[in-house]
Design an enzyme around this catalytic site. Structure first.
Site, PDB file in Angstrom:
ATOM      1  N   THR A   1       0.860  -1.178   0.000  1.00  0.00           N
ATOM      2  CA  THR A   1       0.000   0.000   0.000  1.00  0.00           C
ATOM      3  C   THR A   1       0.902   1.237   0.000  1.00  0.00           C
ATOM      4  O   THR A   1       2.029   1.204   0.504  1.00  0.00           O
ATOM      5  CB  THR A   1      -0.946   0.040   1.211  1.00  0.00           C
TER       6      THR A   1
ATOM      7  N   ALA B   1       2.265   2.580  -2.635  1.00  0.00           N
ATOM      8  CA  ALA B   1       3.392   2.283  -3.525  1.00  0.00           C
ATOM      9  C   ALA B   1       3.810   3.472  -4.369  1.00  0.00           C
ATOM     10  O   ALA B   1       4.861   3.425  -5.017  1.00  0.00           O
ATOM     11  CB  ALA B   1       3.052   1.094  -4.433  1.00  0.00           C
ATOM     12  N   SER B   2       3.014   4.534  -4.379  1.00  0.00           N
ATOM     13  CA  SER B   2       3.372   5.715  -5.173  1.00  0.00           C
ATOM     14  C   SER B   2       4.288   6.664  -4.408  1.00  0.00           C
ATOM     15  O   SER B   2       4.860   7.589  -4.986  1.00  0.00           O
ATOM     16  CB  SER B   2       2.117   6.479  -5.608  1.00  0.00           C
ATOM     17  N   GLY B   3       4.454   6.448  -3.102  1.00  0.00           N
ATOM     18  CA  GLY B   3       5.307   7.312  -2.296  1.00  0.00           C
ATOM     19  C   GLY B   3       6.769   6.939  -2.414  1.00  0.00           C
ATOM     20  O   GLY B   3       7.136   5.913  -3.003  1.00  0.00           O
TER      21      GLY B   3
ATOM     22  N   ILE C   1       9.081   5.862  -0.180  1.00  0.00           N
ATOM     23  CA  ILE C   1       9.465   4.583   0.411  1.00  0.00           C
ATOM     24  C   ILE C   1       8.789   3.432  -0.319  1.00  0.00           C
ATOM     25  O   ILE C   1       9.414   2.407  -0.612  1.00  0.00           O
ATOM     26  CB  ILE C   1       9.126   4.566   1.912  1.00  0.00           C
ATOM     27  N   GLY C   2       7.506   3.588  -0.636  1.00  0.00           N
ATOM     28  CA  GLY C   2       6.779   2.532  -1.346  1.00  0.00           C
ATOM     29  C   GLY C   2       7.404   2.202  -2.688  1.00  0.00           C
ATOM     30  O   GLY C   2       7.531   1.034  -3.068  1.00  0.00           O
TER      31      GLY C   2
ATOM     32  N   SER D   1       6.967   4.512  12.287  1.00  0.00           N
ATOM     33  CA  SER D   1       7.798   5.714  12.363  1.00  0.00           C
ATOM     34  C   SER D   1       8.511   5.785  13.703  1.00  0.00           C
ATOM     35  O   SER D   1       8.034   5.246  14.713  1.00  0.00           O
ATOM     36  CB  SER D   1       6.926   6.966  12.197  1.00  0.00           C
TER      37      SER D   1
ATOM     38  N   TYR E   1      -0.278  12.132  14.820  1.00  0.00           N
ATOM     39  CA  TYR E   1       0.518  11.239  13.976  1.00  0.00           C
ATOM     40  C   TYR E   1       1.277  10.236  14.844  1.00  0.00           C
ATOM     41  O   TYR E   1       1.314   9.034  14.545  1.00  0.00           O
ATOM     42  CB  TYR E   1       1.485  12.062  13.137  1.00  0.00           C
TER      43      TYR E   1
END
Length: 240
Positions: free
Chosen positions: A8, A10-12, A14-15, A135, A148
């Site tokens: 999930t 995957a566009s970032g 890290i992803g 995190s 967060y």
């Protein structure tokens, strides 16, 4: 044997790094994204050289039922890497209920319910992996990121609890807790702010996305076969 991993977010930054490294290692991938279709298309072009099966899935995980759109499109599955995330930087007194709900939906509600829905696929095989990209702030907390930090702390508690629940079923559940990572998420900080962060980190630099990807690949591998319920801190010594 063909192995399929759902990533999930995957566009970032890290992803994308995780997707590239796993595709290079021979995994087949479900690639979730929300709004950044351009990023996913570019990622797919980069992955084509590896000759695997890479399936994009769009879903908005800030909505409470976003997980349903993903789980309905998953067939064979060997691992889930929960990498979706958004952030809120500001005083708690300025946090709106809408922002809080979106934050908890992405980081807690949808990952928990998505894992629940996909567990039968692991149980049928007698094996599986769940990795939560959490995190450093889930471990120690950060001022102006109270909500967060709470969401990331909930992820860690979920990992520790679920790992015990599933250990006898051959399913391992772990977390990776990055510190500051050189991704587009850092673009909201000024250069002076980033420099102050670098100064606080004993190794004197931000993590590279690839370093988080290598940690994920290790936890997926047989080399980590006796590791479950753990939080792997990849933070340059920032918090120990």
């Amino acid at each position: 044997m063909r192995k399929f991993v759902l990533i999930t977010g995957a566009s970032g930054g890290i992803g994308q790094a995780i997707a590239y490294h796993l595709a290079e290692s021979g995994y087949h991938l479900y690639l979730h994204y929300n709004k950044n279709e351009k990023s996913i298309r570019e990622l797919l072009e980069r992955l084509n050289q590896f000759g695997g099966e890479y399936i994009p899935i769009q879903a908005n995980l800030t909505e409470a039922d976003g997980y349903k759109k993903i789980s309905s499109q998953i067939f064979s599955l060997d691992a889930i890497i929960h990498c979706s995330g958004n952030s809120y930087y500001g005083l708690l007194m300025d946090l709106t209920q809408e922002d809080l709900e979106a934050l908890l939906n992405v980081h807690v509600l949808n990952p928990v319910l998505l894992s629940r829905d996909l567990l039968p696929k692991f149980l049928h095989k007698g094996s599986g992996n769940i990795i939560m990209i959490t995190s450093i702030w889930g471990q120690t907390g950060a001022a102006c990121e109270a909500a967060y930090s709470a969401a990331k702390g909930a992820q860690i508690s979920f990992v520790k609890a679920l790992s015990k629940e599933l250990a006898l079923n051959g399913i391992r559940v772990n977390a990776i807790a990055p510190g500051a990572v050189a991704t587009p998420m850092m673009e909201g900080f000024t250069e002076d702010e980033v420099e102050r962060i670098r100064f606080e980190i004993p190794m004197g630099r931000l993590a590279r996305p690839e370093e988080i990807a290598h940690a994920a690949a290790f936890l997926l591998s047989d080399k980590a076969g006796y590791i479950t319920g753990q939080v792997l801190a990849v933070n340059g010594g920032w918090y120990t």
